[in-house]
Design a protein around this motif. Structure first.
Motif, PDB file in Angstrom:
ATOM      1  N   ASN A   1     -22.772  -5.034   6.518  1.00  0.00           N
ATOM      2  CA  ASN A   1     -22.200  -6.373   6.416  1.00  0.00           C
ATOM      3  C   ASN A   1     -23.131  -7.336   5.675  1.00  0.00           C
ATOM      4  OD1 ASN A   1     -19.885  -5.587   7.746  1.00  0.00           O
ATOM      5  ND2 ASN A   1     -20.528  -6.378   9.747  1.00  0.00           N
TER       6      ASN A   1
ATOM      7  N   SER B   1     -11.239 -12.910   1.020  1.00  0.00           N
ATOM      8  CA  SER B   1     -10.010 -12.298   0.533  1.00  0.00           C
ATOM      9  C   SER B   1     -10.134 -11.904  -0.932  1.00  0.00           C
ATOM     10  CB  SER B   1      -8.841 -13.274   0.721  1.00  0.00           C
ATOM     11  OG  SER B   1      -7.620 -12.677   0.367  1.00  0.00           O
TER      12      SER B   1
ATOM     13  N   ASN C   1     -16.358  -5.683   6.330  1.00  0.00           N
ATOM     14  CA  ASN C   1     -16.956  -6.998   6.529  1.00  0.00           C
ATOM     15  C   ASN C   1     -15.869  -8.068   6.622  1.00  0.00           C
ATOM     16  OD1 ASN C   1     -19.354  -8.873   6.496  1.00  0.00           O
ATOM     17  ND2 ASN C   1     -18.351  -9.579   4.631  1.00  0.00           N
TER      18      ASN C   1
ATOM     19  N   ARG D   1     -12.833  -7.627   7.779  1.00  0.00           N
ATOM     20  CA  ARG D   1     -12.235  -7.516   9.121  1.00  0.00           C
ATOM     21  C   ARG D   1     -13.124  -8.189  10.165  1.00  0.00           C
ATOM     22  NH1 ARG D   1     -11.587  -2.088   7.463  1.00  0.00           N
ATOM     23  NH2 ARG D   1      -9.442  -1.630   6.782  1.00  0.00           N
ATOM     24  N   GLU D   2     -14.425  -8.019  10.013  1.00  0.00           N
ATOM     25  CA  GLU D   2     -15.370  -8.627  10.949  1.00  0.00           C
ATOM     26  C   GLU D   2     -15.218 -10.148  10.971  1.00  0.00           C
ATOM     27  OE1 GLU D   2     -18.523  -8.662  13.747  1.00  0.00           O
ATOM     28  OE2 GLU D   2     -17.377  -6.959  12.925  1.00  0.00           O
ATOM     29  N   HIS D   3     -14.774 -10.702   9.846  1.00  0.00           N
ATOM     30  CA  HIS D   3     -14.622 -12.155   9.730  1.00  0.00           C
ATOM     31  C   HIS D   3     -13.164 -12.589   9.856  1.00  0.00           C
ATOM     32  CE1 HIS D   3     -18.669 -11.643   8.018  1.00  0.00           C
ATOM     33  NE2 HIS D   3     -18.870 -12.895   8.394  1.00  0.00           N
ATOM     34  N   GLY D   4     -12.312 -11.709  10.349  1.00  0.00           N
ATOM     35  CA  GLY D   4     -10.922 -12.082  10.618  1.00  0.00           C
ATOM     36  C   GLY D   4      -9.974 -12.006   9.450  1.00  0.00           C
ATOM     37  N   VAL D   5     -10.363 -11.317   8.382  1.00  0.00           N
ATOM     38  CA  VAL D   5      -9.497 -11.175   7.213  1.00  0.00           C
ATOM     39  C   VAL D   5      -8.966  -9.750   7.164  1.00  0.00           C
ATOM     40  CG1 VAL D   5      -9.356 -11.230   4.682  1.00  0.00           C
ATOM     41  CG2 VAL D   5     -10.710 -12.951   5.912  1.00  0.00           C
ATOM     42  N   ASP D   6      -7.647  -9.587   7.121  1.00  0.00           N
ATOM     43  CA  ASP D   6      -7.033  -8.274   7.060  1.00  0.00           C
ATOM     44  C   ASP D   6      -7.020  -7.805   5.599  1.00  0.00           C
ATOM     45  OD1 ASP D   6      -5.600  -5.970   7.235  1.00  0.00           O
ATOM     46  OD2 ASP D   6      -3.703  -6.915   7.843  1.00  0.00           O
TER      47      ASP D   6
END
Length: 273
Positions: A203, A222, A259, A261-266
């Motif tokens: 990350n 994104s 990384n 996903r870890e920050h809430g982005v799919d």
């Protein structure tokens, strides 16, 4: 006494009434009234009806006021200049000249900056082909900048890139190139060492990669996901990264996705935004 349209013509006795004078010199009647009130330019005569009448000397004084006003002098200083001796008037004029020279210098610097932005927007990078190869290495293709412009030249990111590129020196580009080389070496080393996507170490590398893109334009998580997918899918990008370390393009994509996903982005719904 109010002056009407019939009183704004040339007076038969010589000179110009206020309306004719205003039209002749290109200012408003209100302006001439104001200049008269403050004693800057007062008409030297009157018509038989008592209206203002400007002589040829008055008109000449108005023209001098317009010249000084164009130079940026305040009206109170203009009045002092018009009434000063030839020796005394040179002091404020020299001061104004110095200010004008400074303003010209600033404007020229702005023109130069705009020219560099236009050149950067068109060329992509303000370095010769030889300088690009010397800075970015033998694997660098100078045509890549033109290709990037063709692909992204109409995007806000390209505008941002061009604005930043316009102010960069060869030394700036060298520092950027050194940072990228260091990042790529660390990415390759992590891939060889089996660093797992989604781990803390991976990350950190993903964020370093995003920061390296941020040198050129603001890069969201994104947007980074979209770039990672392109690295793995585009033959040119894949060949570039896989030449550094076999399989690096796919591994970097997975690192970027994890990384995000870890920050809430799919990653599956990531868009260029």
């Amino acid at each position: 006494m109010q002056e009407t349209a019939t009183n704004r013509a040339t007076d038969p006795g010589g000179g110009l009434t206020v309306g004719a004078a205003a039209s002749h010199v290109g200012v408003t009647i209100r302006t001439l009234h104001h200049w008269d009130e403050i004693g800057l330019v007062s008409p030297s005569g009157r018509t038989s009806g008592g209206y203002r009448l400007y002589s040829a000397a008055d008109i000449a004084r108005i023209h001098r006021v317009l010249v000084y006003r164009e130079l940026g002098l305040p009206l109170e200083d203009i009045g002092a200049l018009l009434d000063a001796s030839a020796v005394d008037m040179t002091v404020p004029l020299r001061e104004q000249r110095a200010q004008l020279v400074e303003r010209i210098s600033r404007l020229q610097a702005m023109v130069d900056a705009v020219d560099r932005m236009i050149e950067a927007a068109n060329a992509g990078i303000l370095l010769s082909a030889e300088e690009q190869v010397a800075i970015f290495g033998q694997r660098w293709e100078p045509s890549w900048a033109a290709g990037a412009r063709e692909r992204w030249g109409d995007t806000p990111q390209w505008v941002q890139y061009a604005e930043r590129a316009a102010g960069r020196t060869p030394e700036d580009w060298q520092r950027i190139a050194d940072d990228i080389a260091s990042l790529e070496a660390d990415l390759a080393g992590a891939k060889r060492a089996g660093v797992r996507p989604g781990s803390a170490e991976a990350n950190v590398l993903a964020e370093r990669h995003r920061a390296s893109i941020g040198v050129y334009f603001d890069c969201t998580l994104s947007m980074q996901v979209c770039l990672g997918r392109k690295y793995a899918a585009d033959p040119g990008f894949a060949a570039y990264y896989d030449a550094i370390e076999p399989g690096l393009a796919g591994w970097l994509r997975d690192v970027i996705d994890a990384n995000a996903r870890e920050h809430g982005v799919d990653p599956e719904s990531a868009t260029w935004a």
